[in-house]
Motif scaffolding. Structure first.
Motif, PDB file in Angstrom:
ATOM      1  N   GLY A  48       0.787  -1.225   0.000  1.00 18.26           N
ATOM      2  CA  GLY A  48       0.000   0.000   0.000  1.00 18.26           C
ATOM      3  C   GLY A  48       0.815   1.268   0.000  1.00 18.26           C
ATOM      4  N   ARG A  49       2.060   1.170  -0.416  1.00 16.83           N
ATOM      5  CA  ARG A  49       2.919   2.355  -0.444  1.00 16.83           C
ATOM      6  C   ARG A  49       2.882   2.941  -1.848  1.00 16.83           C
ATOM      7  N   THR A  50       1.870   3.678  -2.137  1.00 21.57           N
ATOM      8  CA  THR A  50       1.681   4.175  -3.496  1.00 21.57           C
ATOM      9  C   THR A  50       1.575   5.700  -3.517  1.00 21.57           C
ATOM     10  N   GLY A  51       1.858   6.245  -4.699  1.00 20.38           N
ATOM     11  CA  GLY A  51       1.640   7.678  -4.915  1.00 20.38           C
ATOM     12  C   GLY A  51       2.771   8.596  -4.527  1.00 20.38           C
ATOM     13  N   ASP A  58       5.713   7.565   8.173  1.00 17.71           N
ATOM     14  CA  ASP A  58       4.850   6.448   8.545  1.00 17.71           C
ATOM     15  C   ASP A  58       4.645   6.461  10.061  1.00 17.71           C
ATOM     16  N   VAL A  59       3.668   5.698  10.540  1.00 19.56           N
ATOM     17  CA  VAL A  59       3.395   5.623  11.981  1.00 19.56           C
ATOM     18  C   VAL A  59       4.587   4.970  12.665  1.00 19.56           C
ATOM     19  N   LYS A  60       5.236   5.719  13.534  1.00 19.20           N
ATOM     20  CA  LYS A  60       6.466   5.239  14.155  1.00 19.20           C
ATOM     21  C   LYS A  60       6.260   4.041  15.066  1.00 19.20           C
ATOM     22  N   ASN A 107      11.322  18.423   1.665  1.00 20.43           N
ATOM     23  CA  ASN A 107      12.176  17.925   2.734  1.00 20.43           C
ATOM     24  C   ASN A 107      11.357  17.015   3.660  1.00 20.43           C
ATOM     25  N   LEU A 108      11.374  15.730   3.349  1.00 21.92           N
ATOM     26  CA  LEU A 108      10.519  14.756   4.027  1.00 21.92           C
ATOM     27  C   LEU A 108      10.773  14.687   5.524  1.00 21.92           C
ATOM     28  N   LYS A 157      13.489   0.230   8.972  1.00 20.81           N
ATOM     29  CA  LYS A 157      12.391   0.058   8.018  1.00 20.81           C
ATOM     30  C   LYS A 157      11.412   1.233   8.076  1.00 20.81           C
ATOM     31  N   TRP A 158      11.386   1.918   9.218  1.00 23.15           N
ATOM     32  CA  TRP A 158      10.533   3.104   9.341  1.00 23.15           C
ATOM     33  C   TRP A 158      10.967   4.177   8.337  1.00 23.15           C
TER      34      TRP A 158
END
Length: 303
Positions: free
Chosen positions: A206-209, A296-298, A225-226, A284-285
């Motif tokens: 589900g990692r799209t877009g 992502d949710v840590k 800047n993520l 992986k986070w």
């Protein structure tokens, strides 16, 4: 060549004077002392830029926001400065002149030096001449040259990259539109609409877009800047892989409560004892956040 001959003295002195000018810190105006390069590519004395960042949280040259974790030792340039100072002292001793008094004449335009490779960097005087498209190829057979207005091929990843080209042989669940986009652009002589060739993302997880979100933010002149404002530490990042990702995303890396564990084969229980009071988070986070182009949710990645 007789370096004591008058004509030769003036010629060499002019060249060395030009080098002397380029190897100065723009803050203290002295020769670079422990040359240190910022995330945005400018070089200063170590103490000068550290004080500037601590006092003003920005680069002295371009006012880009900075923190001390985004300062890096420019080791190749430090070696160049050391060798230059030896040449300068020898030249001044033999000729009895001060290099600072020599005239700089008929020198080619000086170019800044890449702190990692010590190779001059191609730059443009006017902002209008800056490439609109900075393309990094992560392909098996990269294109060596392109003749597309406003496009430039890059050799390493940085925050200025606008397009990353990948091979067509990615797993099918990523739905890549292949590396044909760049080849078609080269044939046309202009950049094709990138929407046609964007990677949709990883449908399995589900990692799209992400590419689309990054493109839209860039088109609206918003920051990409993520990891900006993220404060973390790193464990076992032996190849500086995750440091590179975090630095490009403008994270601050230091002694903070959250520690990213980069080697998941390590003994986690021992790490918990060693870093008591810290929150250990799987690397992986970081990977998932990059794939999502959002943090992502840590909690899902706490070890």
């Amino acid at each position: 060549m007789d370096i004591e001959a008058p004509d030769t003295c003036a010629e060499i002195g002019s060249i060395l004077a030009g080098m002397y000018r380029e190897l100065r810190c723009s803050i203290c105006l002295s020769t670079l002392n422990e040359a240190t390069t910022t995330f945005c590519g400018h070089t200063f004395c170590k103490n000068c830029i550290e004080k500037q960042v601590i006092d003003n949280n920005c680069c002295s040259a371009c006012e880009e926001q900075l923190n001390t974790s985004q300062l890096h030792s420019a080791e190749p340039l430090r070696g160049i400065v050391y060798q230059f100072m030896q040449m300068k002292e020898e030249f001044e001793r033999i000729n009895g002149v001060q290099l600072s008094a020599m005239e700089i004449s008929n020198l080619p335009q000086q170019r800044p030096i890449d702190a990692q490779t010590a190779i001059p960097i191609d730059t443009h005087a006017d902002e209008e001449d800056q490439p609109l498209y900075r393309i990094l190829q992560l392909t098996q057979d990269p294109i060596a040259h392109i003749d597309i207005p406003g496009a430039h091929l890059e050799k390493k990843i940085s925050s200025k990259i606008t397009h990353v080209v990948v091979n067509a042989g990615m797993p099918r669940h990523y739905k890549p539109k292949l590396d044909a986009g760049l080849k078609i652009s080269v044939e046309q002589g202009y950049m094709s609409p990138e929407q046609r060739f964007e990677i949709y993302g990883d449908e399995t997880y589900g990692r799209t877009g992400a590419p689309s979100k990054a493109r839209l933010r860039r088109e609206s002149n918003k920051s990409n800047n993520l990891f900006k404002k993220l404060k973390v530490g790193l464990i076992d990042d032996v190849n500086n892989e995750y440091r590179k990702y975090l630095t490009i995303g403008r994270a601050e890396i230091g002694d903070f409560p959250d520690l990213i564990v980069c080697n998941l084969n390590a003994n986690i229980e021992e790490l918990k004892k060693k870093h008591s009071g810290k929150v250990l988070i799987s690397c992986k986070w970081i990977e998932s956040s990059i794939c999502l182009f959002e943090l992502d949710v840590k909690d899902k990645y706490i070890l």
